[in-house]
Design a protein around this motif. Structure first.
Motif, PDB file in Angstrom:
ATOM      1  N   PRO A  53       5.328  13.337   2.108  1.00 59.51           N
ATOM      2  CA  PRO A  53       4.937  12.471   3.225  1.00 59.51           C
ATOM      3  C   PRO A  53       4.243  11.190   2.762  1.00 59.51           C
ATOM      4  CG  PRO A  53       3.395  14.280   3.022  1.00 59.51           C
ATOM      5  CD  PRO A  53       4.480  14.545   2.017  1.00 59.51           C
ATOM      6  N   ILE A  54       5.026  10.313   2.146  1.00 58.42           N
ATOM      7  CA  ILE A  54       4.492   9.077   1.572  1.00 58.42           C
ATOM      8  C   ILE A  54       4.918   7.886   2.422  1.00 58.42           C
ATOM      9  CG2 ILE A  54       4.467   7.567  -0.455  1.00 58.42           C
ATOM     10  CD1 ILE A  54       3.090  10.252  -0.856  1.00 58.42           C
ATOM     11  N   GLY A  55       3.979   6.989   2.699  1.00 59.82           N
ATOM     12  CA  GLY A  55       4.251   5.773   3.449  1.00 59.82           C
ATOM     13  C   GLY A  55       4.124   4.547   2.565  1.00 59.82           C
TER      14      GLY A  55
ATOM     15  N   VAL B  76      17.017  11.902   7.012  1.00 61.91           N
ATOM     16  CA  VAL B  76      15.607  11.572   6.836  1.00 61.91           C
ATOM     17  C   VAL B  76      15.416  10.388   5.887  1.00 61.91           C
ATOM     18  CG1 VAL B  76      15.275  13.242   4.956  1.00 61.91           C
ATOM     19  CG2 VAL B  76      13.315  12.536   6.338  1.00 61.91           C
ATOM     20  N   PHE B  77      16.289  10.264   4.883  1.00 62.23           N
ATOM     21  CA  PHE B  77      16.137   9.164   3.938  1.00 62.23           C
ATOM     22  C   PHE B  77      16.705   7.853   4.470  1.00 62.23           C
ATOM     23  CE2 PHE B  77      16.233  12.757   0.699  1.00 62.23           C
ATOM     24  CZ  PHE B  77      14.856  12.816   0.620  1.00 62.23           C
ATOM     25  N   ALA B  78      17.301   7.890   5.661  1.00 61.66           N
ATOM     26  CA  ALA B  78      17.763   6.669   6.317  1.00 61.66           C
ATOM     27  C   ALA B  78      16.757   6.219   7.374  1.00 61.66           C
ATOM     28  CB  ALA B  78      19.130   6.892   6.969  1.00 61.66           C
ATOM     29  N   THR B  79      15.595   6.866   7.384  1.00 59.06           N
ATOM     30  CA  THR B  79      14.557   6.536   8.363  1.00 59.06           C
ATOM     31  C   THR B  79      13.202   6.420   7.657  1.00 59.06           C
ATOM     32  OG1 THR B  79      13.787   8.781   8.877  1.00 59.06           O
ATOM     33  CG2 THR B  79      15.822   8.031   9.964  1.00 59.06           C
ATOM     34  N   ARG B  80      12.215   6.049   8.446  1.00 57.36           N
ATOM     35  CA  ARG B  80      10.853   6.003   7.944  1.00 57.36           C
ATOM     36  C   ARG B  80       9.989   7.076   8.603  1.00 57.36           C
ATOM     37  NH1 ARG B  80       9.323  -0.362   6.780  1.00 57.36           N
ATOM     38  NH2 ARG B  80      11.077  -0.754   5.383  1.00 57.36           N
ATOM     39  N   SER B  81      10.627   8.166   8.954  1.00 58.10           N
ATOM     40  CA  SER B  81       9.922   9.279   9.568  1.00 58.10           C
ATOM     41  C   SER B  81       8.801   9.774   8.657  1.00 58.10           C
ATOM     42  CB  SER B  81      10.907  10.426   9.831  1.00 58.10           C
ATOM     43  OG  SER B  81      10.211  11.615  10.152  1.00 58.10           O
ATOM     44  N   PRO B  82       7.657  10.165   9.229  1.00 57.26           N
ATOM     45  CA  PRO B  82       6.574  10.722   8.408  1.00 57.26           C
ATOM     46  C   PRO B  82       6.869  12.128   7.900  1.00 57.26           C
ATOM     47  CG  PRO B  82       5.977  10.791  10.719  1.00 57.26           C
ATOM     48  CD  PRO B  82       7.255  10.011  10.642  1.00 57.26           C
ATOM     49  N   PHE B  83       7.847  12.807   8.512  1.00 53.84           N
ATOM     50  CA  PHE B  83       8.153  14.194   8.127  1.00 53.84           C
ATOM     51  C   PHE B  83       9.245  14.194   7.065  1.00 53.84           C
ATOM     52  CE2 PHE B  83       6.591  14.197  12.494  1.00 53.84           C
ATOM     53  CZ  PHE B  83       5.465  14.996  12.336  1.00 53.84           C
TER      54      PHE B  83
ATOM     55  N   LEU C  69       0.848  -1.180   0.000  1.00 51.06           N
ATOM     56  CA  LEU C  69       0.000   0.000   0.000  1.00 51.06           C
ATOM     57  C   LEU C  69       0.888   1.236   0.000  1.00 51.06           C
ATOM     58  CD1 LEU C  69      -2.646  -0.973   2.721  1.00 51.06           C
ATOM     59  CD2 LEU C  69      -2.686  -1.458   0.261  1.00 51.06           C
ATOM     60  N   ILE C  70       0.632   2.145  -0.906  1.00 51.40           N
ATOM     61  CA  ILE C  70       1.350   3.421  -0.965  1.00 51.40           C
ATOM     62  C   ILE C  70       0.365   4.486  -0.503  1.00 51.40           C
ATOM     63  CG2 ILE C  70       2.559   5.054  -2.457  1.00 51.40           C
ATOM     64  CD1 ILE C  70       3.223   2.667  -4.282  1.00 51.40           C
ATOM     65  N   TRP C  71       0.713   5.180   0.566  1.00 50.78           N
ATOM     66  CA  TRP C  71      -0.264   6.036   1.220  1.00 50.78           C
ATOM     67  C   TRP C  71       0.352   7.341   1.698  1.00 50.78           C
ATOM     68  CZ3 TRP C  71       0.925   6.380   6.547  1.00 50.78           C
ATOM     69  CH2 TRP C  71       1.791   5.378   7.035  1.00 50.78           C
ATOM     70  N   GLU C  72      -0.477   8.194   2.249  1.00 50.64           N
ATOM     71  CA  GLU C  72      -0.040   9.519   2.688  1.00 50.64           C
ATOM     72  C   GLU C  72      -0.064   9.632   4.212  1.00 50.64           C
ATOM     73  OE1 GLU C  72      -1.265  13.787   1.102  1.00 50.64           O
ATOM     74  OE2 GLU C  72      -2.765  13.026   2.516  1.00 50.64           O
ATOM     75  N   PHE C  73       1.036  10.152   4.767  1.00 52.42           N
ATOM     76  CA  PHE C  73       1.053  10.521   6.178  1.00 52.42           C
ATOM     77  C   PHE C  73       0.217  11.788   6.311  1.00 52.42           C
ATOM     78  CE2 PHE C  73       5.115   8.118   6.064  1.00 52.42           C
ATOM     79  CZ  PHE C  73       4.933   7.299   7.171  1.00 52.42           C
TER      80      PHE C  73
END
Length: 237
Positions: free
Chosen positions: A96-98, A85-92, A56-60
């Motif tokens: 803001p894509i999950g 930030v690109f080494a994490t899965r932070s929503p910010f 699922l590709i979704w929005e924070f």
């Protein structure tokens, strides 16, 4: 570039961010994916029942408009160490894509809201907008020898969860094991470790009150969650 279209929204037992599993698949959380009116075409799902899992590709949605920084403080590192930030899965993030992998349980084609996808393992707040759905392909998506970066160095642990009988009776039987799974992962931020503090978490129409001390999570009370009209409206959009 064309504007991204919301194709669906997922409905889960989480009315707010607190308590949601930190990654998909860590608990058997139930989710129901309802498509937006322009995408309620069963032909778009032809063949999807042949897959056991979906991406699922979704929005924070809660992070939209709140900005981002080149570095963030991952909660699992105690909130004190900065990582890119690109080494994490932070929503910010800049966008803001999950991305989540969920198990497909059932495809419902009938009913006024059909088609509907029933999934488990979702790590999303109820009403979260979904931009795309793709099949999980084991022969390319599973890489057992992959390295996990700093995330693999974080000590994972499970709390012992104690739910007194009076509280257990207030939890629907179908949700008891899933709630235990969620609580055992310690919903608190890593930097909070006050054994006297009472925490509250919304899940599946309940407000769960708990405390954590010496590796044990004790559920203190289960209440029926008050309905939030704004959240309900958000879920219907």
């Amino acid at each position: 570039m064309a504007e991204h279209q919301i194709i669906a929204r997922i409905h889960t037992g989480f009315p707010e961010k607190f308590g949601i599993p930190r990654q998909s698949g860590l608990a058997d959380t139930k989710g129901k994916i309802l498509f937006e009116p322009d995408y309620r075409n069963p032909e778009m799902l032809r063949g999807i029942e042949g897959y056991s899992h979906l991406w699922l590709i979704w929005e924070f949605s809660e992070a939209v408009g709140k900005g981002w920084h080149p570095t963030v403080r991952p909660p699992r590192l105690g909130g004190n160490q900065r990582m890119g930030v690109f080494a994490t899965r932070s929503p910010f993030r800049p966008n803001p894509i999950g991305l989540s992998c969920v198990r497909l349980e059932k495809v419902g084609l009938d009913g006024p809201d059909g088609p509907v996808l029933y999934v488990t393992g979702a790590d999303m707040m109820s009403g979260t907008p979904i931009y795309d759905i793709k099949p999980y392909l084991p022969y390319v998506d599973s890489i057992p020898q992959a390295r996990g970066g700093f995330a693999s160095r974080v000590k994972e642990y499970a709390l012992e969860v104690e739910i007194p009988g009076a509280c257990l009776e207030k939890i629907p039987v179908s949700e008891r094991e899933t709630l235990r799974q969620i609580l055992s992962q310690d919903p608190r931020p890593s930097y909070q470790d006050d054994p006297e503090r009472m925490y509250g978490m919304g899940y599946a129409g309940m407000e769960v009150k708990f405390q954590v001390k010496d590796g044990r999570l004790l559920v203190r009370d289960i209440e029926t969650a008050s309905k939030d009209p704004a959240q309900e409206e958000k879920g219907r959009k």
